[in-house]
Design an enzyme around this catalytic site. Structure first.
Site, PDB file in Angstrom:
ATOM      1  N   ASP A 292       0.861  -1.183   0.000  1.00  0.00           N
ATOM      2  CA  ASP A 292       0.000   0.000   0.000  1.00  0.00           C
ATOM      3  C   ASP A 292       0.896   1.232   0.000  1.00  0.00           C
ATOM      4  O   ASP A 292       1.748   1.389   0.882  1.00  0.00           O
ATOM      5  CB  ASP A 292      -0.858  -0.019   1.286  1.00  0.00           C
ATOM      6  CG  ASP A 292      -2.266   0.518   1.047  1.00  0.00           C
ATOM      7  OD1 ASP A 292      -3.229  -0.146   1.444  1.00  0.00           O
ATOM      8  OD2 ASP A 292      -2.375   1.602   0.442  1.00  0.00           O
TER       9      ASP A 292
ATOM     10  N   ASP B 219      -2.767   4.805  -2.439  1.00  0.00           N
ATOM     11  CA  ASP B 219      -3.730   5.486  -1.565  1.00  0.00           C
ATOM     12  C   ASP B 219      -4.030   6.898  -2.089  1.00  0.00           C
ATOM     13  O   ASP B 219      -3.107   7.601  -2.531  1.00  0.00           O
ATOM     14  CB  ASP B 219      -3.070   5.583  -0.177  1.00  0.00           C
ATOM     15  CG  ASP B 219      -4.032   5.930   0.927  1.00  0.00           C
ATOM     16  OD1 ASP B 219      -5.011   5.206   1.124  1.00  0.00           O
ATOM     17  OD2 ASP B 219      -3.787   6.936   1.597  1.00  0.00           O
TER      18      ASP B 219
ATOM     19  N   GLU C 270      -6.436   4.323  -5.739  1.00  0.00           N
ATOM     20  CA  GLU C 270      -7.672   4.556  -4.999  1.00  0.00           C
ATOM     21  C   GLU C 270      -8.206   5.920  -5.425  1.00  0.00           C
ATOM     22  O   GLU C 270      -7.687   6.962  -5.040  1.00  0.00           O
ATOM     23  CB  GLU C 270      -7.420   4.547  -3.493  1.00  0.00           C
ATOM     24  CG  GLU C 270      -8.706   4.729  -2.707  1.00  0.00           C
ATOM     25  CD  GLU C 270      -8.472   5.248  -1.310  1.00  0.00           C
ATOM     26  OE1 GLU C 270      -7.528   6.023  -1.113  1.00  0.00           O
ATOM     27  OE2 GLU C 270      -9.236   4.874  -0.398  1.00  0.00           O
TER      28      GLU C 270
ATOM     29  N   HIS D 194     -11.233  -2.197   3.414  1.00  0.00           N
ATOM     30  CA  HIS D 194     -11.050  -1.896   4.845  1.00  0.00           C
ATOM     31  C   HIS D 194     -11.732  -0.597   5.265  1.00  0.00           C
ATOM     32  O   HIS D 194     -11.718  -0.232   6.448  1.00  0.00           O
ATOM     33  CB  HIS D 194      -9.551  -1.818   5.143  1.00  0.00           C
ATOM     34  CG  HIS D 194      -8.914  -0.675   4.436  1.00  0.00           C
ATOM     35  ND1 HIS D 194      -8.768  -0.616   3.059  1.00  0.00           N
ATOM     36  CD2 HIS D 194      -8.416   0.485   4.898  1.00  0.00           C
ATOM     37  CE1 HIS D 194      -8.211   0.513   2.723  1.00  0.00           C
ATOM     38  NE2 HIS D 194      -7.990   1.210   3.805  1.00  0.00           N
ATOM     39  N   ASP D 195     -12.302   0.124   4.283  1.00  0.00           N
ATOM     40  CA  ASP D 195     -12.963   1.402   4.589  1.00  0.00           C
ATOM     41  C   ASP D 195     -14.478   1.290   4.543  1.00  0.00           C
ATOM     42  O   ASP D 195     -15.167   2.313   4.571  1.00  0.00           O
ATOM     43  CB  ASP D 195     -12.545   2.465   3.563  1.00  0.00           C
ATOM     44  CG  ASP D 195     -11.128   2.938   3.760  1.00  0.00           C
ATOM     45  OD1 ASP D 195     -10.517   3.380   2.766  1.00  0.00           O
ATOM     46  OD2 ASP D 195     -10.607   2.844   4.894  1.00  0.00           O
TER      47      ASP D 195
HETATM   48  O1  TEU Z   1      -8.870   6.480   2.049  1.00  0.00           O
HETATM   49  C1  TEU Z   1      -8.960   7.714   1.350  1.00  0.00           C
HETATM   50  C2  TEU Z   1     -10.346   7.969   0.907  1.00  0.00           C
HETATM   51  O2  TEU Z   1     -10.648   7.901  -0.253  1.00  0.00           O
HETATM   52  C3  TEU Z   1     -11.349   8.318   1.945  1.00  0.00           C
HETATM   53  O3  TEU Z   1     -12.384   9.018   1.338  1.00  0.00           O
HETATM   54  C4  TEU Z   1     -11.797   7.021   2.533  1.00  0.00           C
HETATM   55  O4  TEU Z   1     -12.883   6.548   1.805  1.00  0.00           O
HETATM   56  C5  TEU Z   1     -12.008   7.155   3.994  1.00  0.00           C
HETATM   57  O5  TEU Z   1     -13.150   6.415   4.386  1.00  0.00           O
HETATM   58  C6  TEU Z   1     -12.256   8.573   4.465  1.00  0.00           C
HETATM   59  O6  TEU Z   1     -13.530   8.990   4.043  1.00  0.00           O
HETATM   60  C7  TEU Z   1      -7.506   6.093   2.217  1.00  0.00           C
HETATM   61  C8  TEU Z   1      -7.460   4.818   3.043  1.00  0.00           C
HETATM   62  O7  TEU Z   1      -8.142   3.788   2.342  1.00  0.00           O
HETATM   63  C9  TEU Z   1      -8.086   5.097   4.381  1.00  0.00           C
HETATM   64  O8  TEU Z   1      -8.114   3.901   5.174  1.00  0.00           O
HETATM   65  C10 TEU Z   1      -7.257   6.156   5.099  1.00  0.00           C
HETATM   66  O9  TEU Z   1      -7.890   6.500   6.307  1.00  0.00           O
HETATM   67  C11 TEU Z   1      -7.115   7.415   4.212  1.00  0.00           C
HETATM   68  O10 TEU Z   1      -6.780   7.134   2.864  1.00  0.00           O
HETATM   69  C12 TEU Z   1      -5.960   8.272   4.738  1.00  0.00           C
HETATM   70  O11 TEU Z   1      -4.750   7.641   4.388  1.00  0.00           O
END
Ligand code: TEU
Length: 606
Positions: free
Chosen positions: A111, A218, A276, A353-354
């Protein structure tokens, strides 16, 4: 040239790049397998389970951040890109993981989190030490503004992802620094070429030289901010800070930066890249990132479908917003077709994971029967879509959201707690209840419960008597991988079956074209996939086709006329697979789809 030949971003022409047919599997290191009894998953634990993944049909492991970090955002706040967080293991453990994957013909991607570092990263410590430090410009510093009463104010009115301002005050140098996420995650300044060069070397080449095969990147579209830093329009009058994703998403130099990363780093190592790409809902905005000729990224995650149910990301993300099946189908259709006839590529996913668990959000986990049927139909849905398929740990056994009975103390995520604390402070009781309801469906925490391996204490994730960093689901005794490995008719058995069929019919499922049927139907989800390969020398008609028909309700539904949908003569179609047990499907009952039943038919009259 046959349809299998594609121009690859790295300038070579050959058979389809390996990463189009590969099945990727995301591992969240904290929650996968704990080998040393400290309650945290770790890399040796993952290594001990590689054969489980290989047997399932996984080709590539995507390992979420395992780097040195204060763990305030579960490793997405990195303080040393070249060290491994001690609870996860060592550099040697990662080297062994690379070896263990490669020896099985599998690959490993890491990542890449380079929109920001942790505030404990040496680069930031130097940058914040003084206004004249050589690394001052590696981060985004701005002087304060003052309101009419002389109160100090942040440089802009932007609201961050975890609630609050995107600016944090630094007393020592009397300036603010930008952080789109937490105050502990200062944004790197990609306008600074020296900073970008250090990122490429320190965070990327170091790992590529150790043999990893690429990166999940990311926040890939957020590196180029609006450098004039204007205020955002007031769209939430009652809020102190305003939604402002347009100030940092898909900014003026983003394609220049990503192209530079591809040509200077990823390309020379032939490294795969999956970006992403959030807050970017239009195909016209997404395509430039994934066109092979553009030489930017191989593919991206696009989030409009997975965000269904979420409120405004910057104001009420966890105020649940119910959605219709037709809206879900429309999003899938948009993103299944936007690369057709182009040199672009895309991804297929429904968990990460989000986000909350798919069987709880898009399926029905209200009874054991509906849970099993809908988990299998989700497998059939994902395995028949065009693009590179990504699974998230636990999806393959139908892991569910945490029980609704669990309290807010079980939620550990900085984003969940950011939104929850914000509404509690507002004193608005109704909004607190609504936020709790939304968190029970949508919170990032649901995907971070320990993996359910077996029915031993702590579900085999960690040793008995150890407190895992997150509570194990109450239902682990009846929902676990060990139980399902013994049963070919389990959710896990069905995923294995579908992954094999996806590969066997890759011309239809991985590379085929997509046509949505009955878009307005709010019960059935049906589409026709057509092979990318023309059979024989005939006309358009000579292509293998599949009809996917899924009942997305908990009631029986009439099955449509399959022959018509597939354009083949009556009786010409062949049932390839059903989510029902084999013995349950017979010609007599094929006119009716059971609750959450899914089927795939092929036109075998060629
Ligand atoms: O997520 C970034 C992102 O696109 C955010 O919108 C995400 O959906 C998150 O739920 C906040 O709304 C990435 C990672 O996947 C996330 O786990 C991290 O917290 C974030 O970046 C910061 O590195």
């Amino acid at each position: 040239m046959g349809s299998n030949f594609h121009h690859h971003p790295n300038g070579w022409v050959g058979k389809t790049p390996w990463w189009k047919d590969a099945v990727f599997y995301q591992v969240y290191p904290a929650s996968f397998k704990d080998s040393n009894g400290d309650g945290w998953g770790d890399i040796p634990g993952l290594i001990s389970k590689i054969d489980y993944l290989h047997q399932l049909g996984v080709d590539v492991v995507w390992l979420s951040p395992m780097f040195e970090s204060p763990q305030k955002d579960m490793g997405y706040d990195i303080s040393d890109y070249q060290a491994v967080y001690a609870r996860y293991g060592s550099l040697e453990d990662v080297d062994q993981l690379v070896e263990v994957c490669h020896s099985r013909g599998m690959k490993l991607i890491l990542d890449l989190v380079v929109n920001h570092t942790s505030d404990q990263h040496p680069w930031f410590k130097e940058s914040r030490s003084s206004k004249t430090n050589p690394k001052r410009d590696w981060y985004l510093w701005k002087p304060p503004r003052y309101d009419s009463a002389g109160n100090r104010m942040p440089p802009t009115n932007w609201r961050g992802y975890f609630a609050g301002s995107t600016w944090t005050w630094d007393e020592q140098t009397q300036e603010y620094y930008l952080n789109l996420y937490g105050p502990f995650q200062p944004d790197l300044n990609w306008e600074n070429a020296e900073c970008r060069a250090a990122i490429y070397d320190n965070a990327m080449r170091f790992w590529l030289d150790r043999g990893i095969d690429g990166f999940r990147i990311d926040t890939v579209n957020k590196y180029s901010k609006r450098t004039d830093f204007p205020d955002a329009p007031i769209t939430c009058p009652d809020a102190l800070h305003q939604p402002a994703p347009e100030m940092w998403c898909n900014g003026p130099r983003i394609h220049e930066f990503i192209h530079e990363m591809q040509t200077q780093v990823l390309g020379p190592y032939n490294a795969v890249s999956v970006g992403e790409l959030s807050n970017t809902p239009l195909p016209s905005q997404v395509f430039p990132y994934v066109s092979a000729a553009a030489r930017e990224l191989d593919m991206v995650f696009e989030f409009t479908m997975i965000r269904l149910g979420q409120g405004n990301m910057f104001h009420g993300k966890y105020i649940y917003d119910p959605f219709s099946l037709s809206s879900l189908k429309q999003h899938v259709a948009t993103w299944q077709t936007f690369i057709e006839g182009t040199d672009g590529w895309h991804t297929v996913f429904c968990e990460n994971h989000d986000n909350g668990r798919a069987v709880s959000r898009f399926g029905d986990d209200s009874t054991p029967e509906l849970w099993e049927a809908s988990a299998k139909t989700i497998a059939l849905w994902q395995a028949t879509l065009t693009g590179t398929l990504f699974l998230y740990q636990g999806q393959e056994i139908g892991m569910r959201n945490m029980p609704a009975s669990w309290g807010i103390e079980e939620y550990k995520d900085v984003e969940s707690l950011g939104f929850y604390n914000e509404v509690v402070e507002s004193g608005d009781r109704k909004r607190v209840e609504a936020t709790l309801h939304g968190l029970r469906i949508l919170a990032r925490d649901h995907s971070r419960l320990p993996f359910q391996w077996d029915d031993s204490p702590n579900s085999g994730f960690t040793e008995e008597g150890v407190d895992p960093w997150m509570r194990v689901h109450d239902q682990y005794r009846e929902l676990n991988a060990s139980e399902q490995l013994k049963n070919p008719d389990s959710v896990l058995g069905f995923y294995g079956k579908m992954l094999k069929l996806r590969k066997e019919y890759r011309d239809i499922f991985v590379h085929g074209t997509f046509k949505l049927l009955a878009p307005e139907d709010e019960s059935l989800f049906m589409y026709v996939k057509e092979s990318s390969v023309q059979v024989g020398l005939g006309s358009e008609g000579d292509r293998r086709k599949a009809l996917v028909v899924m009942n997305f309700t908990n009631r029986a539904q009439k099955c449509p006329n399959v022959g018509n949908a597939l354009g083949c003569r009556k009786g010409g179609e062949k049932l390839l697979v059903s989510t029902l047990r084999c013995e349950q499907v017979s010609p007599e009952n094929d006119a009716e789809l059971r609750p959450w039943e899914g089927r795939v038919y092929l036109n075998f009259d060629l």
